[in-house]
Motif scaffolding. Structure first.
Motif: not given
Length: 234
Positions: A27, A30, A115, A155, A158, A162, A216, A219, A222-223
């Motif tokens: 993470f 990211k 995140l 997750l 997250a 977000f 997943w 994430v 969006n990341a």
């Protein structure tokens, strides 16, 4: 503690550390443009461990009110328990420490940080939870749990991570700021509960896998979107 118990505890600890470090690094990557200080990630991880105490207090309060302290038998009761107790208590505990501490740090300065810090808190929470369970599991099952449990907790977190970062960095009004925190948190609670339902009910394992796969993908998408927006703006 005899030699067997010591070896079992040491193995559980090794699994927990390995799983936690693997997903913490995942993470953190990211946030490739402006990585967070390692000390902050470790502090967030520690806060997640403390959040287990908040969750424990929540479960104790539920039990004191006359509700079961663990999932009851029967599909209907299990569904209600997971949705109304497990999801709200565990996601609520993680959110409380992240919102009260991590999201107020000076280093929390871009949307992707929602995140990263939410995941770090969730990993700390999962580490304590795993230590409570792994000693009683065969090593093969324990290894799988050590890898999967931190991911699932991260997750779920997250979703509100977000949402809260959007609330703090992009919301234009007090109402939208509230909704961007409350609604993703509620969604994370429901998703967490739905995952636990799928794990506990016979024949529902594919649904649990579907929840994890969906989250997943969310994430990752969006990341990348958030990081790309910062890159273009910069």
């Amino acid at each position: 503690m005899n030699a067997t118990d010591f070896a079992t505890t040491l193995r559980a600890l090794a699994f927990v550390v390995a799983g936690s470090l693997f997903w913490l690094q995942y993470f953190d990557l990211k946030d490739s443009l402006r990585p967070e200080p390692r000390r902050r990630l470790l502090q967030a991880f520690g806060l997640g461990m403390l959040a287990v105490g908040i969750a424990w207090a929540g479960y104790a309060a539920v039990a004191a009110a006359g509700f079961p302290s663990s999932p009851p038998p029967g599909a209907g009761d299990t569904i209600l328990y997971c949705l109304l107790v497990v999801g709200p208590i565990e996601e609520g505990a993680k959110f409380i420490v992240a919102r009260a501490v991590c999201f107020r740090w000076r280093e929390f300065d871009e949307r992707i940080d929602g995140l990263v810090y939410a995941a770090a808190v969730a990993l700390g929470f999962a580490a304590v939870e795993n230590m409570l369970f792994l000693r009683a599991l065969p090593w093969q099952t324990g290894l799988v749990r050590a890898l999967v449990s931190p991911l699932t907790h991260s997750l779920f977190a997250a979703v509100w991570g977000f949402g809260t970062s959007r609330a703090l960095f992009a919301a234009k009004s007090r109402a939208s700021r509230f909704l961007w925190q409350a609604l993703p948190l509620a969604a994370a609670m429901v998703l967490h509960g739905a995952y636990d339902i799928a794990v506990l009910l016979d024949g529902a394992a594919p649904a649990a896998a579907a929840v994890v796969t969906m989250l997943w993908a969310f994430v990752i998408w969006n990341a990348r979107r958030v990081v790309k927006r910062v890159h273009v703006a910069g």
